[in-house]
Design an enzyme around this catalytic site. Structure first.
Site, PDB file in Angstrom:
ATOM      1  N   SER A  30      92.249 -47.501  50.411  1.00 58.00           N
ATOM      2  CA  SER A  30      92.521 -48.384  49.291  1.00 58.00           C
ATOM      3  C   SER A  30      93.932 -48.116  48.771  1.00 58.00           C
ATOM      4  CB  SER A  30      91.488 -48.104  48.199  1.00 58.00           C
ATOM      5  OG  SER A  30      91.771 -48.882  47.086  1.00 58.00           O
TER       6      SER A  30
ATOM      7  N   SER B  33      97.100 -44.304  46.434  1.00 65.13           N
ATOM      8  CA  SER B  33      96.204 -44.749  47.496  1.00 65.13           C
ATOM      9  C   SER B  33      95.095 -43.708  47.685  1.00 65.13           C
ATOM     10  CB  SER B  33      97.022 -44.904  48.779  1.00 65.13           C
ATOM     11  OG  SER B  33      96.238 -45.377  49.836  1.00 65.13           O
ATOM     12  N   LYS B  34      94.066 -44.059  48.366  1.00 68.02           N
ATOM     13  CA  LYS B  34      93.020 -43.078  48.695  1.00 68.02           C
ATOM     14  C   LYS B  34      92.197 -43.624  49.843  1.00 68.02           C
ATOM     15  CE  LYS B  34      91.347 -39.148  46.970  1.00 68.02           C
ATOM     16  NZ  LYS B  34      92.057 -38.176  46.122  1.00 68.02           N
ATOM     17  N   GLY B  35      91.642 -42.733  50.608  1.00 69.46           N
ATOM     18  CA  GLY B  35      90.807 -43.183  51.715  1.00 69.46           C
ATOM     19  C   GLY B  35      89.559 -42.346  51.816  1.00 69.46           C
TER      20      GLY B  35
END
Ligand code: GLU
Length: 479
Positions: free
Chosen positions: A64, A109-111
């Site tokens: 994201s 961001s992050k995943g």
């Protein structure tokens, strides 16, 4: 218990939005810009299959991107069975605010990958990680200039090394390929001090807090970190390093350690190293010989202490337990451990909360240093270290010459000489940069906290500082 009378707990994403909204209500942002900052720009969902154990297994992953006001965007990759879109988006938003607050020049961001890493052998995890990385790399969702992941829950140096290698295989001529991910092992382009960084940052944050008597008094505490009774939830990478440094270097007492399978309690202070070894060997705290063992780990969150460090999952302090939390000072080493509703209750009860976006920013700060190191292709300190040592040697020689010539009888203590002579290597420079960052960010937050009568807590202050920076950068772009 107030679960009956309260509205239902919001989701993690809603919780972050509520905290954001509370802060922007105190700002004069144009409504359009406010909305632009709040929303997640994009979330990519991928489902991919990997042939393992004679079968095709399908995995679901996310990356994201919350805000691209600066690029690359930055944030960890989490491997856990509980990973879902709402969580990844909340974490991505926190990354935006975190990076802005500590002035790491990144968007957020992050995943995540929905997987229990314990279910798989190492070589299977490598295949899964490489395949997930492949899916993200081919869409530029891993790229040194656009999107740079890092470790988070369930991932570490090993996974980052696989990802970096995967990127290099797919981009053989990219000379900056190593900067596509941070948190790599030092023998694969990593930086000294990254593993300890988040825990170290928690320590520096507390040290800075305890430099301000006015702030200490707000938490109804006094004195220094020495002798303070600390309860840590989660002895993973972050909790372990924070507890270790606080007990070994600041003289704090780690009176409680909460883990998945229960908690340990000892008012005389636990031996963090011994507990960590026990957990690594036995998979939990059960059976640890030198402390009281509580089956109900959560109950220890409510125990009497000076400082509570939630360093595990989000939402552990919520509407169901917030009013029973006794700690006067909480530092959020985890992301989102306190829900928005619990935050209101704790604030009303006079608890001081050092918020996640600041408290655990040590990780991304040192990631920033690693990214810069990768792009400059040289280890920090390589050019200066010996030059610094030679100059210090000059001073020592001159002092010793003066003492001998004038018969002064001075003798420099060997300890002083050793410490003074040693030039700063990469680890010292990383710690120095991290300490400076944590001090500066705290000062920016506390300035707002104390200067504005409408700001009652550090979290709102942190949001105000970071949203202002994000807004300024959008405005500078003409948005
Ligand atoms: N996953 C860590 C965090 O939540 C580190 C992110 C990074 O280093 O990019 O802050």
């Amino acid at each position: 218990m107030n679960t009956q009378s309260n509205p239902p707990e919001p989701s993690f994403r809603e919780s972050v939005d509520m905290m954001f909204n509370r802060a922007v209500a105190l700002m004069d942002l144009a409504p359009g810009l406010e909305e632009k900052i709040r929303v997640c720009n994009a979330t990519y969902t991928v489902r991919f299959g990997v042939r393992l154990r004679g079968d095709i297994h399908t995995f679901t992953g996310y990356r994201s991107v919350h805000s691209e006001h600066m690029e690359p965007v930055k944030g960890g990759l989490r491997f856990a069975p509980s990973v879902h879109q709402d969580e990844v988006e909340a974490l991505a938003a926190l990354m935006t605010y975190k990076c802005a607050l500590v002035e790491a020049p990144f968007g957020g961001s992050k995943g995540g990958l929905r997987i229990n890493p314990r279910d798989w052998e190492d070589h299977e995890l490598e295949l899964i990680t490489r395949r997930f990385a492949y899916e993200l790399i081919k869409r530029d969702l891993i790229n040194p200039a656009q999107n740079v992941p890092a470790p988070d829950m369930g991932t570490g140096e090993r996974e980052m090394a696989w990802i970096a290698d995967q990127f290099k295989r797919m981009n053989t001529t990219d000379i900056n390929g190593a900067a596509c991910v941070t948190g790599k092992p030092t023998n694969a382009g990593g930086i000294a001090g990254r593993v300890e960084a988040t825990g170290r940052g928690v320590q520096y944050a507390l040290q800075e807090f305890f430099r301000h008597p006015e702030d200490i008094a707000m938490a109804n505490l006094s004195g220094s970190l020495k002798g303070k009774r600390v309860i840590v939830q989660g002895l993973g990478n972050v909790g372990y390093h924070a507890a270790k440094f606080l007990s070994e270097e600041d003289g704090s007492l780690i009176t409680g350690i909460i883990e998945r399978d229960g908690a340990l309690h000892d008012e005389r202070g636990l031996n963090v190293e011994a507990v960590r070894e026990w957990i690594l060997k036995h998979g939990g705290v059960a059976g640890y010989p030198d402390a009281n063992h509580h089956m109900d780990g959560g109950a220890l969150l409510e125990e009497d202490c000076d400082i509570l460090i939630p360093a595990a999952l989000e939402g552990v302090i919520n509407l169901s337990n917030a009013d029973r939390i006794k700690a006067p000072l909480i530092i959020e080493a985890a992301n989102g451990p306190i829900t928005a509703g619990a935050d209101d209750i704790l604030r009303d009860n006079g608890c001081v909360i050092i918020p996640d976006m600041y408290a655990n920013a040590g990780g991304v700060t040192v990631s920033y240093f690693e990214w810069v190191k990768n792009l400059s292709h040289i280890r920090f300190g390589r050019m200066q270290r010996r030059a610094e040592e030679s100059r210090h040697q000059l001073v020592i020689d001159e002092l010793e010459r003066l003492s001998a010539d004038k018969d002064l009888g001075w003798e420099l203590s060997p300890n002083f000489k050793d410490r003074y002579l040693r030039g700063a290597g990469e680890l010292e420079l990383v710690r120095s940069g991290l300490d400076d960052t944590m001090r500066a960010a705290y000062q920016a937050m506390r300035q707002v906290w104390h200067a504005r009568s409408d700001v009652q807590d550090l979290r709102t202050a942190a949001y105000l500082v970071s949203i202002r920076k994000v807004a300024d950068s959008y405005r500078a772009k003409g948005l």
